[in-house]
Write a protein that holds these residues in place. Structure first.
Motif, PDB file in Angstrom:
ATOM      1  N   LEU A 165       0.872  -1.180   0.000  1.00  0.00           N
ATOM      2  CA  LEU A 165       0.000   0.000   0.000  1.00  0.00           C
ATOM      3  C   LEU A 165       0.905   1.226   0.000  1.00  0.00           C
ATOM      4  O   LEU A 165       1.642   1.463   0.958  1.00  0.00           O
ATOM      5  N   GLY A 190       0.409   5.159  -2.071  1.00  0.00           N
ATOM      6  CA  GLY A 190      -0.540   6.274  -1.952  1.00  0.00           C
ATOM      7  C   GLY A 190      -1.981   5.823  -1.825  1.00  0.00           C
ATOM      8  O   GLY A 190      -2.854   6.572  -1.370  1.00  0.00           O
ATOM      9  N   ILE A 249       3.613   1.055   3.304  1.00  0.00           N
ATOM     10  CA  ILE A 249       4.987   1.586   3.352  1.00  0.00           C
ATOM     11  C   ILE A 249       5.017   3.074   3.732  1.00  0.00           C
ATOM     12  O   ILE A 249       6.068   3.710   3.653  1.00  0.00           O
ATOM     13  N   HIS A 292       3.521  12.224  -6.185  1.00  0.00           N
ATOM     14  CA  HIS A 292       3.488  12.919  -7.480  1.00  0.00           C
ATOM     15  C   HIS A 292       3.783  14.414  -7.292  1.00  0.00           C
ATOM     16  O   HIS A 292       4.565  14.995  -8.029  1.00  0.00           O
ATOM     17  N   ALA A 323      -4.324  12.915 -13.041  1.00  0.00           N
ATOM     18  CA  ALA A 323      -5.421  13.099 -12.086  1.00  0.00           C
ATOM     19  C   ALA A 323      -5.560  14.557 -11.634  1.00  0.00           C
ATOM     20  O   ALA A 323      -5.372  15.480 -12.439  1.00  0.00           O
ATOM     21  N   GLY A 358      -0.738  10.126  -4.206  1.00  0.00           N
ATOM     22  CA  GLY A 358      -0.240   9.079  -5.097  1.00  0.00           C
ATOM     23  C   GLY A 358       1.267   9.189  -5.290  1.00  0.00           C
ATOM     24  O   GLY A 358       1.841  10.278  -5.222  1.00  0.00           O
ATOM     25  N   VAL A 416       6.403   5.908  -8.040  1.00  0.00           N
ATOM     26  CA  VAL A 416       6.759   4.488  -8.151  1.00  0.00           C
ATOM     27  C   VAL A 416       5.499   3.616  -8.102  1.00  0.00           C
ATOM     28  O   VAL A 416       5.402   2.605  -8.806  1.00  0.00           O
ATOM     29  N   GLU A 442       8.240  -8.822  -3.662  1.00  0.00           N
ATOM     30  CA  GLU A 442       9.187  -7.745  -3.984  1.00  0.00           C
ATOM     31  C   GLU A 442       8.573  -6.369  -3.719  1.00  0.00           C
ATOM     32  O   GLU A 442       7.359  -6.193  -3.848  1.00  0.00           O
ATOM     33  N   GLY A 476      -7.702  15.819 -15.955  1.00  0.00           N
ATOM     34  CA  GLY A 476      -7.531  14.946 -14.793  1.00  0.00           C
ATOM     35  C   GLY A 476      -8.031  13.539 -15.021  1.00  0.00           C
ATOM     36  O   GLY A 476      -7.669  12.625 -14.283  1.00  0.00           O
ATOM     37  N   ASP A 477      -8.873  13.352 -16.031  1.00  0.00           N
ATOM     38  CA  ASP A 477      -9.298  11.990 -16.375  1.00  0.00           C
ATOM     39  C   ASP A 477      -8.138  11.259 -17.043  1.00  0.00           C
ATOM     40  O   ASP A 477      -7.234  11.880 -17.602  1.00  0.00           O
TER      41      ASP A 477
HETATM   42  C1  LIG Z   1      -9.950   9.796  -9.668  1.00  0.00           C
HETATM   43  C2  LIG Z   1      -8.577   9.295 -10.038  1.00  0.00           C
HETATM   44  C3  LIG Z   1      -8.029   9.723 -11.245  1.00  0.00           C
HETATM   45  C4  LIG Z   1      -6.781   9.281 -11.623  1.00  0.00           C
HETATM   46  N1  LIG Z   1      -6.259   9.713 -12.819  1.00  0.00           N
HETATM   47  C5  LIG Z   1      -5.030   9.324 -13.190  1.00  0.00           C
HETATM   48  C6  LIG Z   1      -4.457   9.760 -14.415  1.00  0.00           C
HETATM   49  O1  LIG Z   1      -5.031  10.540 -15.167  1.00  0.00           O
HETATM   50  N2  LIG Z   1      -3.222   9.306 -14.740  1.00  0.00           N
HETATM   51  C7  LIG Z   1      -2.512   8.440 -13.924  1.00  0.00           C
HETATM   52  O2  LIG Z   1      -1.398   8.065 -14.263  1.00  0.00           O
HETATM   53  N3  LIG Z   1      -3.022   8.021 -12.750  1.00  0.00           N
HETATM   54  C8  LIG Z   1      -4.251   8.431 -12.366  1.00  0.00           C
HETATM   55  N4  LIG Z   1      -4.757   7.999 -11.157  1.00  0.00           N
HETATM   56  C9  LIG Z   1      -3.960   7.041 -10.351  1.00  0.00           C
HETATM   57  C10 LIG Z   1      -2.957   7.741  -9.461  1.00  0.00           C
HETATM   58  O3  LIG Z   1      -1.929   8.335 -10.243  1.00  0.00           O
HETATM   59  C11 LIG Z   1      -2.304   6.743  -8.485  1.00  0.00           C
HETATM   60  O4  LIG Z   1      -1.683   7.497  -7.508  1.00  0.00           O
HETATM   61  C12 LIG Z   1      -1.265   5.797  -9.019  1.00  0.00           C
HETATM   62  O5  LIG Z   1      -1.720   5.052 -10.122  1.00  0.00           O
HETATM   63  C13 LIG Z   1      -0.847   4.727  -8.013  1.00  0.00           C
HETATM   64  O6  LIG Z   1      -0.040   5.289  -7.070  1.00  0.00           O
HETATM   65  P1  LIG Z   1      -0.295   5.012  -5.530  1.00  0.00           P
HETATM   66  O7  LIG Z   1       0.936   5.458  -4.824  1.00  0.00           O
HETATM   67  O8  LIG Z   1      -1.577   5.629  -5.137  1.00  0.00           O
HETATM   68  O9  LIG Z   1      -0.356   3.394  -5.479  1.00  0.00           O
HETATM   69  P2  LIG Z   1      -1.338   2.425  -4.706  1.00  0.00           P
HETATM   70  O10 LIG Z   1      -2.748   2.730  -5.051  1.00  0.00           O
HETATM   71  O11 LIG Z   1      -0.989   2.380  -3.253  1.00  0.00           O
HETATM   72  O12 LIG Z   1      -0.899   1.034  -5.379  1.00  0.00           O
HETATM   73  C14 LIG Z   1      -1.212   0.744  -6.710  1.00  0.00           C
HETATM   74  C15 LIG Z   1      -0.669  -0.646  -7.061  1.00  0.00           C
HETATM   75  O13 LIG Z   1       0.762  -0.607  -7.133  1.00  0.00           O
HETATM   76  C16 LIG Z   1       1.327  -1.454  -6.135  1.00  0.00           C
HETATM   77  N5  LIG Z   1       2.457  -0.716  -5.549  1.00  0.00           N
HETATM   78  C17 LIG Z   1       2.454   0.592  -5.159  1.00  0.00           C
HETATM   79  N6  LIG Z   1       3.666   0.947  -4.733  1.00  0.00           N
HETATM   80  C18 LIG Z   1       4.446  -0.147  -4.849  1.00  0.00           C
HETATM   81  C19 LIG Z   1       5.819  -0.395  -4.575  1.00  0.00           C
HETATM   82  N7  LIG Z   1       6.620   0.567  -4.094  1.00  0.00           N
HETATM   83  N8  LIG Z   1       6.308  -1.643  -4.808  1.00  0.00           N
HETATM   84  C20 LIG Z   1       5.502  -2.611  -5.311  1.00  0.00           C
HETATM   85  N9  LIG Z   1       4.207  -2.435  -5.594  1.00  0.00           N
HETATM   86  C21 LIG Z   1       3.687  -1.209  -5.364  1.00  0.00           C
HETATM   87  C22 LIG Z   1       0.222  -1.713  -5.129  1.00  0.00           C
HETATM   88  O14 LIG Z   1       0.416  -2.948  -4.447  1.00  0.00           O
HETATM   89  C23 LIG Z   1      -0.988  -1.721  -6.026  1.00  0.00           C
HETATM   90  O15 LIG Z   1      -1.099  -2.963  -6.676  1.00  0.00           O
HETATM   91  C24 LIG Z   1      -6.014   8.419 -10.755  1.00  0.00           C
HETATM   92  C25 LIG Z   1      -6.559   8.014  -9.525  1.00  0.00           C
HETATM   93  C26 LIG Z   1      -7.824   8.450  -9.182  1.00  0.00           C
HETATM   94  C27 LIG Z   1      -8.383   8.006  -7.838  1.00  0.00           C
END
Ligand SMILES: Cc1cc2nc3c(=O)[nH]c(=O)nc-3n(C[C@H](O)[C@H](O)[C@H](O)COP(=O)(O)OP(=O)(O)OC[C@H]3O[C@@H](n4cnc5c(N)ncnc54)[C@H](O)[C@@H]3O)c2cc1C
Length: 289
Positions: A31, A33, A54, A78, A102, A110, A113, A165, A191-192
């Protein structure tokens, strides 16, 4: 909806996190972001038995900017990367792409990585890593490996990260002299996720003629589609390069699918239009104009 039950792990160090992930094996998820994972849990699209959070690992909230490139730690958000002037000076494409990811509240939480590990073909950052030829560093207890972008994205929502990993950082190479980049996309609302998008990189020689022109396409394949269009542009100054021919070469290489958001034909059309725009803009930046 609420997520299915899971054991929650809150490690305080990288070593503890790696041990927790190794113990959980294929039943564990990281987990970061939570901006993609939490909705997936709530919609029951994922049901890990162990969640390894993390967010307490401040040692992973790093941003190392060197002349050769930018290394982004697993807990760098980000917004942190987007706002860094040092990052923008070394690799401006990161900021340009992140502004399209987004909305600000999602970018505050978010992680870069996390977006790479999530491997969504509609996401901007996988295309940036693929275009620049970056890499992701993966770790498990006692073992670390660097995976090049070309091998990292395996399929939709599937990366080279194996069970047990953790992706600890990602490396984005610097922009070289006489080079330019650009990111263009079309989304229904700002943002979409993009219906189609293009990251472009153009390099010029000392006489300001094109020596390489490459794009990475978003939302038109199972992984970012990287296309080298140097031959189609010709070894010419940007002002006389055949950008339309380069854009057609990109269109020919993508194989988009129809879904509820757009038809395959429309996505292919957008890909051509955006490729021409992004290549022209990247070339203009490379000339310093
Ligand atoms: C409304 C909305 C709109 C969005 N629009 C966009 C967009 O336009 N473009 C875009 O690129 N993204 C978009 N996102 C996604 C956003 O960028 C996320 O932050 C990103 O995709 C995942 O990052 P996170 O840190 O939140 O990961 P998490 O949600 O915590 O994890 C995502 C996945 O990656 C894995 N993971 C995360 N970190 C690691 C790590 N260090 N090692 C191994 N596995 C890991 C997790 O186990 C999970 O499977 C949007 C999200 C939302 C809610």
């Amino acid at each position: 909806m609420k997520p299915p039950p899971f054991d929650y792990h809150a490690p305080r160090s990288l070593g503890e996190a790696l041990d927790a992930l190794a113990g959980a094996g294929e039943h564990g998820k990281v987990l970061a972001g939570g901006q993609s994972l939490i909705p997936m849990l709530n919609m029951r699209l994922a049901a890990p038995a162990h969640l390894v959070d993390i967010n307490r690992l401040s040692e992973l909230a790093t941003l190392d900017v060197e002349p050769g490139g930018v290394r982004v730690g697993a807990l760098a958000r980000h917004a942190q990367v987007e706002r860094s002037e040092r990052v923008a000076a070394v690799q401006p494409l990161l900021r340009e792409a992140l502004r399209l990811v987004a909305h600000p509240v999602i970018r505050n939480r978010g992680t870069v990585v996390g977006s790479l590990a999530h491997a969504d073909p509609a996401a901007e950052l996988p295309a940036v890593l693929a275009l620049l030829g970056g890499s992701v560093r993966l770790a498990r207890p006692g073992v670390t490996r660097d995976v090049p972008a070309a091998d990292f994205f395996v399929g939709p929502l599937e990366s080279a990260v194996e069970s047990g990993e953790l992706a600890v950082s990602a490396f984005f190479p610097a922009l070289l002299p006489r080079s330019g980049t650009a990111f263009r996309e079309v989304a229904r609302r700002h943002g979409d996720y993009a219906l189609a998008g293009i990251a472009a990189l153009v390099r010029l020689d000392d006489d300001l003629r094109i020596i390489s022109a490459t794009v990475a396409c978003v939302s038109v394949g199972p992984v970012p589609v990287v296309v080298d269009v140097t031959a189609a542009c010709g070894h010419r100054p940007p002002a006389t390069a055949d950008w339309a021919s380069a854009a057609r070469a990109v269109q020919d290489r993508v194989d988009p699918e129809t879904d509820i958001h757009a038809t395959a034909d429309y996505r292919r059309h957008l890909t051509g239009v955006l490729a021409e725009q992004a290549l022209r803009d990247a070339a203009r930046e490379a000339t310093g104009a």
